[in-house]
Design an enzyme around this catalytic site. Structure first.
Site, short mmCIF file in Angstrom:
data_model
loop_
_atom_site.label_atom_id
_atom_site.label_comp_id
_atom_site.label_asym_id
_atom_site.label_seq_id
_atom_site.Cartn_x
_atom_site.Cartn_y
_atom_site.Cartn_z
N ARG A 1 0.82 -1.22 0.00
CA ARG A 1 0.00 0.00 0.00
C ARG A 1 0.85 1.26 0.00
NH1 ARG A 1 -3.41 -2.17 4.73
NH2 ARG A 1 -1.61 -3.55 4.76
N GLU B 1 2.65 -6.11 14.09
CA GLU B 1 1.58 -6.14 15.09
C GLU B 1 0.94 -7.53 15.08
OE1 GLU B 1 -1.44 -3.34 14.15
OE2 GLU B 1 -2.46 -3.57 16.08
P1 AMP Z 1 3.98 -1.86 12.04
O1 AMP Z 1 5.25 -2.47 11.51
O2 AMP Z 1 3.54 -2.48 13.31
O3 AMP Z 1 4.10 -0.36 12.14
O4 AMP Z 1 2.83 -2.23 11.03
C1 AMP Z 1 2.63 -1.48 9.92
C2 AMP Z 1 2.19 -2.32 8.74
O5 AMP Z 1 1.16 -3.25 9.09
C3 AMP Z 1 1.62 -1.42 7.69
O6 AMP Z 1 2.12 -1.85 6.44
C4 AMP Z 1 0.13 -1.57 7.79
O7 AMP Z 1 -0.42 -1.64 6.52
C5 AMP Z 1 -0.09 -2.86 8.54
N1 AMP Z 1 -1.01 -2.69 9.71
C6 AMP Z 1 -0.69 -2.87 11.02
N2 AMP Z 1 -1.73 -2.67 11.82
C7 AMP Z 1 -2.75 -2.33 11.03
C8 AMP Z 1 -4.13 -1.97 11.27
N3 AMP Z 1 -4.65 -1.93 12.51
N4 AMP Z 1 -4.90 -1.64 10.20
C9 AMP Z 1 -4.38 -1.67 8.95
N5 AMP Z 1 -3.11 -2.00 8.65
C10 AMP Z 1 -2.30 -2.33 9.67
#
Ligand code: AMP
Length: 173
Positions: free
Chosen positions: A58, A95
């Protein structure tokens, strides 16, 4: 522009307990998409960037038009095994789950200033892994951008030093 209204929220996706902030509903809404790009341009047009690193998948959708508008290179940070050239790579925790990202080594020219973009910053692990690849090649992380930020997941602890910017923050899920 009420960006919140343009973002679809999907409970329990991709697993129970996660509220998924879906930015595909921004891309199907030309007014909202144009607003996001306009705000990104305002934030970064005068910041002396040498290029943009967009994170699969994305991040590509916002990184590509910004790079074109600014007339600077776009580098793709891709999931493991997709890039054919010599790569630098990093694994990290999400996450939800684990992942590895790769960037073509020859694209990360030492000394250049890069903006890293993704759709959403949650724990900051994805961005941090990308930033570490940039730095491992002697280049500089000049900024971090996510359309959405989830500051309650404390991404500041990992990437606060790069001055992350978001257009909208949510405080729970
Ligand atoms: P992080 O590495 O934890 O910052 O996760 C970011 C990545 O996971 C991004 O590429 C987001 O698209 C996806 N992501 C994590 N949590 C969510 C959420 N609650 N809603 C949508 N996308 C998420």
């Amino acid at each position: 522009m009420n960006l919140d209204k343009a973002i679809r929220k999907v409970p329990d996706f991709p697993k129970p307990g996660i509220l998924f902030y879906d930015i595909t509903s921004i891309f199907t809404n030309p007014k909202a998409f144009k607003y996001v790009l306009g705000e990104m341009l305002k934030l970064y047009k005068d910041s002396g960037l040498d290029g943009i690193i967009a994170i699969e998948s994305r991040g590509f959708v916002v990184g590509a038009p910004l790079a074109l508008k600014m007339g600077i290179p776009l580098v793709m940070a891709r999931k493991k095994g997709k890039l054919p050239g010599k790569t630098v790579s990093r694994s990290y925790s999400l996450e939800y789950g684990e992942a590895t990202l790769e960037i073509h080594k020859e694209d990360l020219i030492p000394g250049k200033r890069w903006l890293i973009v993704d759709d959403l910053i949650a724990t900051g692990g994805t961005i941090e892994a990308t930033a570490l690849m940039v730095e491992s090649e002697g280049a500089t992380v000049a900024g971090i951008f996510g359309i959405i930020g989830l500051p309650f997941l404390n991404y500041a602890a990992k990437i606060g030093k790069y001055g992350p910017k978001t257009l909208i923050d949510y405080h729970g899920e």
